[in-house]
Design an enzyme around this catalytic site. Structure first.
Site, PDB file in Angstrom:
ATOM      1  CB  CYS A 154      32.746 131.159 114.627  1.00 28.05           C
ATOM      2  SG  CYS A 154      33.921 130.826 115.922  1.00 28.05           S
TER       3      CYS A 154
ATOM      4  NE  ARG B 284      31.810 130.950 108.774  1.00 24.56           N
ATOM      5  CZ  ARG B 284      32.365 131.765 107.894  1.00 24.56           C
ATOM      6  NH1 ARG B 284      32.191 131.561 106.613  1.00 24.56           N
ATOM      7  NH2 ARG B 284      33.089 132.783 108.281  1.00 24.56           N
TER       8      ARG B 284
ATOM      9  CD1 TRP C 230      37.940 125.252 114.201  1.00 26.92           C
ATOM     10  CD2 TRP C 230      39.009 127.118 114.806  1.00 26.92           C
ATOM     11  NE1 TRP C 230      39.286 125.022 114.070  1.00 26.92           N
ATOM     12  CE2 TRP C 230      39.962 126.148 114.435  1.00 26.92           C
ATOM     13  CE3 TRP C 230      39.452 128.363 115.225  1.00 26.92           C
ATOM     14  CZ2 TRP C 230      41.333 126.381 114.460  1.00 26.92           C
ATOM     15  CZ3 TRP C 230      40.826 128.605 115.264  1.00 26.92           C
ATOM     16  CH2 TRP C 230      41.744 127.618 114.875  1.00 26.92           C
TER      17      TRP C 230
ATOM     18  CG  ASN D 125      33.520 134.479 112.686  1.00 30.99           C
ATOM     19  OD1 ASN D 125      34.528 133.959 113.158  1.00 30.99           O
ATOM     20  ND2 ASN D 125      33.334 134.629 111.382  1.00 30.99           N
ATOM     21  N   GLY D 126      35.273 135.961 115.251  1.00 31.29           N
ATOM     22  CA  GLY D 126      36.406 136.889 115.202  1.00 31.29           C
ATOM     23  C   GLY D 126      37.166 136.844 116.506  1.00 31.29           C
TER      24      GLY D 126
ATOM     25  CD  GLU E 145      46.442 120.169  98.064  1.00 30.50           C
ATOM     26  OE1 GLU E 145      47.049 120.903  98.855  1.00 30.50           O
ATOM     27  OE2 GLU E 145      45.212 119.964  98.137  1.00 30.50           O
TER      28      GLU E 145
ATOM     29  CE  LYS F 273      43.428 118.417 100.794  1.00 34.76           C
ATOM     30  NZ  LYS F 273      43.691 119.701 100.279  1.00 34.76           N
TER      31      LYS F 273
ATOM     32  CD  GLU G 259      43.988 119.834 104.730  1.00 30.51           C
ATOM     33  OE1 GLU G 259      43.733 121.020 104.916  1.00 30.51           O
ATOM     34  OE2 GLU G 259      43.794 119.269 103.634  1.00 30.51           O
TER      35      GLU G 259
ATOM     36  CG  HIS H 193      70.711 116.282 100.325  1.00 32.06           C
ATOM     37  ND1 HIS H 193      72.079 116.273 100.367  1.00 32.06           N
ATOM     38  CD2 HIS H 193      70.380 116.352  99.010  1.00 32.06           C
ATOM     39  CE1 HIS H 193      72.567 116.368  99.139  1.00 32.06           C
ATOM     40  NE2 HIS H 193      71.549 116.411  98.299  1.00 32.06           N
TER      41      HIS H 193
ATOM     42  CE  LYS I 256      36.147 124.623 101.960  1.00 35.59           C
ATOM     43  NZ  LYS I 256      37.419 123.946 101.689  1.00 35.59           N
TER      44      LYS I 256
HETATM   45  C1  G6P Z   1      42.172 126.321 105.835  1.00 32.49           C
HETATM   46  C2  G6P Z   1      41.495 125.217 105.059  1.00 32.49           C
HETATM   47  C3  G6P Z   1      42.351 124.829 103.854  1.00 32.49           C
HETATM   48  C4  G6P Z   1      42.639 126.049 103.003  1.00 32.49           C
HETATM   49  C5  G6P Z   1      43.264 127.178 103.819  1.00 32.49           C
HETATM   50  C6  G6P Z   1      43.318 128.482 103.031  1.00 32.49           C
HETATM   51  O1  G6P Z   1      43.332 125.845 106.406  1.00 32.49           O
HETATM   52  O2  G6P Z   1      41.272 124.096 105.883  1.00 32.49           O
HETATM   53  O3  G6P Z   1      41.673 123.859 103.080  1.00 32.49           O
HETATM   54  O4  G6P Z   1      43.520 125.698 101.973  1.00 32.49           O
HETATM   55  O5  G6P Z   1      42.471 127.434 104.976  1.00 32.49           O
HETATM   56  O6  G6P Z   1      42.006 128.881 102.770  1.00 32.49           O
HETATM   57  P1  G6P Z   1      41.585 129.823 101.586  1.00 32.49           P
HETATM   58  O7  G6P Z   1      40.092 129.954 101.709  1.00 32.49           O
HETATM   59  O8  G6P Z   1      42.301 131.125 101.810  1.00 32.49           O
HETATM   60  O9  G6P Z   1      42.000 129.175 100.321  1.00 32.49           O
END
Ligand code: G6P
Length: 609
Positions: A2, A27, A73, A98-99, A482, A486, A489, A505, A604
């Site tokens: 948010c 956000r 969000w 927010n929270g 990773e 990606k 996501e 396995h 994010k």
């Molecule tokens: C969210 C984001 C990711 C990020 C993760 C941790 O899931 O979408 O891209 O890696 O949070 O965020 P941070 O700010 O703690 O690295």
């Protein structure tokens, strides 16, 4: 999650609020809204993105000199207009939040019994009615807010306006970030300074428990005990266009291509000739690093994978045992602490709720030395840690992390090397080799990015696919993870990563023509082993996409596409091999037609548990 923006000014603040929301959309982006106070409170809310709010405001304009705005969000209640903020009470008080308010159910029941009617499914709505109730007694917005906060359990950043006090805005924070922007005869509030860069570069980062009463010419800050306090003013060096997309189609693409400069900026000032500055964490830190006997890393998402890569480096270069765990697990078990263990949190934002909670928990367990690796200097995580090692990636807006990850890897490699040297376990020659590889890193990244066209063609493989497997070995196994993250996501293709040796396995059972297998295959000591694993895939009709360096001699064939990325130094290869995987995910997402920068259901900065 948010985003919050608020403003008190002589001019109409609606355009400022809207522009701020657009800059905060990373956000959260499932609904948005805005309210202004004047003779009456007025608001506009929409389900969907900030652009829809802008359209609505074009059709039904609002004007006001005091206002608040929000991009959401969803946590409590589905994304809908009714659940969108600002929420209001009796047309008198409007609020954005927010929270998460943990005791919202009890408060809702008690307020309902007092006659308040709830119009949303959110936890937030209890706050606004609560403030309204106290306002009946105090007739003063500041004290009504301060009284209400005493009843709240949970985390919040709040901005509140009131019909009866149209030139005033009250904001408060606990557990969620909030920054006060100082203009000339105008004041602003936002979840993140980047939202306010077009209007000011002077900021005060509010502390836990702070409440601020803002008017045009004055902003008074009160601490958690209600005492008036002064807070330091910071001048941001960020330019407003640092968070703009420029010529790029998406933020993510811009951020992928910014990696050479982000890595160079992160390296700056950290090398001394053929050595790395032993006081890497700041003055006196060499002493600390000399004495540590183990490392515990805690993080979430992409940052967690950076931690996994670091565990290979810390053990091989510094011979220090390293344990890595996702924050949401660590915080709810009973880990063993020892005072000579360095507790490291890794986070792009420094706001991630689980990571912050894990850090606080670690302190209570007896982890006496805490270090945060972070991209945001003023973040809660940095402030709560004894030491900080900053990445200088610049603002990262795309929800899928790219340049933050590679700069995290860079500082973790610096740290591992410094610890190895200080503890006498790494030779000066080896340090020189690493420093030389690091000096070349920005240039090597540029070379990697030259594979863009080849990767774009490769991404066609995913046009009709729903699943993918990523393989790697050793330090490249977390890089494969990773890569898979990606892809899932942003393209919504289900992707998993396995250490290649684990194929037989279980995952081998999944291999057929519909399951592309992406292999990260640098020319290292595990390459021959990896090649055998890839044979196993080929023998079962799987389609292989291999990233390797030119020395590896892996020929392309009908079912095998090889992308040769050029010679790569072994020590920096985890960083370098990340880049084509980012491009692959990006191009696959374009083919799938998804929303690359704001993928569904994600945000994010995950500031809620
Ligand atoms: C969210 C984001 C990711 C990020 C993760 C941790 O899931 O979408 O891209 O890696 O949070 O965020 P941070 O700010 O703690 O690295």
């Amino acid at each position: 999650m948010c985003g919050i923006v608020g403003a008190v000014a002589e001019r109409n603040v609606v355009a400022i609020l809207l522009a701020g929301l657009q800059r905060l959309a990373y956000r959260g982006y499932d609904s948005a809204g805005l309210a202004v106070s004047g003779e009456a409170l007025e608001r506009r809310r929409v389900e969907g993105k900030v652009e829809r709010l802008a359209e609505l405001l074009a059709e039904r304009p609002l004007r006001g000199q005091t206002g608040i705005a929000h991009t959401r969000w969803a946590t409590h209640g589905v994304p809908s207009k009714n659940n969108a903020h600002p929420h209001w009470s009796e047309g008198d008080i409007a609020l954005v939040h927010n929270g998460i308010i943990e005791n919202h159910e009890a408060l809702r029941q008690s307020l309902s019994e007092q006659g308040y009617v709830f119009n949303s499914d959110t936890d937030t709505e209890v706050i606004v009615h609560l403030i309204h109730r106290y306002y009946q007694q105090t007739q003063d917005l500041l004290s009504a807010v301060q009284e209400s906060l005493k009843d709240l359990e949970g985390a919040y950043a709040l901005a509140i306006i009131c019909r009866q006090e149209p030139e005033r805005l009250i904001a408060a924070r606990r557990g969620s970030p909030l920054v006060l922007g100082l203009g000339i005869d105008e004041h602003f509030i936002a979840s993140d300074a980047s939202a306010l860069l077009p209007v000011t570069q002077r900021f005060i980062y509010l502390e836990e428990g702070d409440v601020v009463a803002m008017q045009r010419q004055q902003a008074d800050i009160y601490d958690a005990d209600g005492k008036r306090v002064e807070r330091e003013v910071h001048t941001s060096e960020l330019q407003a266009d640092a968070v703009e997309r420029g010529e790029y189609r998406h933020y993510m693409l811009k951020e992928i291509f910014e990696q050479p400069s982000a890595l160079a900026a992160t390296l700056e000032g950290r090398l001394q000739g053929q050595c790395i500055d032993p006081d890497l964490l700041g003055e006196g830190s060499a002493e600390l690093l000399k004495g540590i006997k183990a490392v515990q890393i805690v993080a979430c998402g992409t940052s967690y994978y950076a931690g996994l890569v670091a565990s290979y480096w810390l053990e091989s270069l510094a011979h220090i045992p390293c344990h890595v765990e996702v924050a949401s697990e660590f915080r709810y078990r009973e880990p063993l602490a020892s005072p000579d263990t360095l507790f490291i949190t890794i986070s792009q934002s420094g706001e991630t709720a689980d990571t912050l909670a894990a850090l606080e928990y670690a302190k209570t367990l007896g982890f006496d030395n805490t270090l945060s690796i972070c991209n945001v200097a003023e973040s809660a995580l940095v402030r709560a840690s004894d030491w900080a090692l900053m990445t200088h990636a610049g603002p990262e807006i795309g929800v899928a992390s790219t340049k933050a990850f590679t700069t995290q890897l860079l500082v973790l490699l610096l740290l591992s090397t410094v610890v190895g040297r200080l503890q006498g376990r790494l030779s000066a020659d080896k340090e020189t080799d690493i420093v030389q590889a690091l000096r070349k890193l920005p240039h090597d990244c540029e070379r990697m990015l030259e594979q863009h066209q080849a990767v774009t063609e490769l991404a066609q493989t995913f046009a009709d696919k729903q699943n993918a497997l990523f393989l790697g070995r050793g330090v490249h196994y977390p890089i494969a993870k990773e890569g898979a993250l990606k892809l899932k996501e942003i393209s919504y293709i289900h992707a998993e990563a396995y250490p290649a040796g684990e194929l037989k396995h279980g995952p081998l059972a999944l291999i057929d023509a519909d399951m592309p297998v992406v292999a990260v295959a640098p020319n290292d000591h595990l390459q021959e082993k990896l090649k055998s694993n890839l044979q196993e895939v080929q023998a079962r009709g799987g389609q292989l996409l291999i990233f390797t360096d030119h020395k590896a001699s892996m020929p392309s064939s009908d079912y095998v596409t090889v992308i040769e990325v050029g010679a790569v130094n072994n020590i920096s290869s985890p960083i370098l091999y990340t880049l084509p995987l980012q491009l692959l995910a990006y191009e696959a997402a374009l083919i799938k037609g998804t929303d690359v920068d704001q993928p569904r259901n994600l945000a994010k900065a995950v500031t809620v548990e």
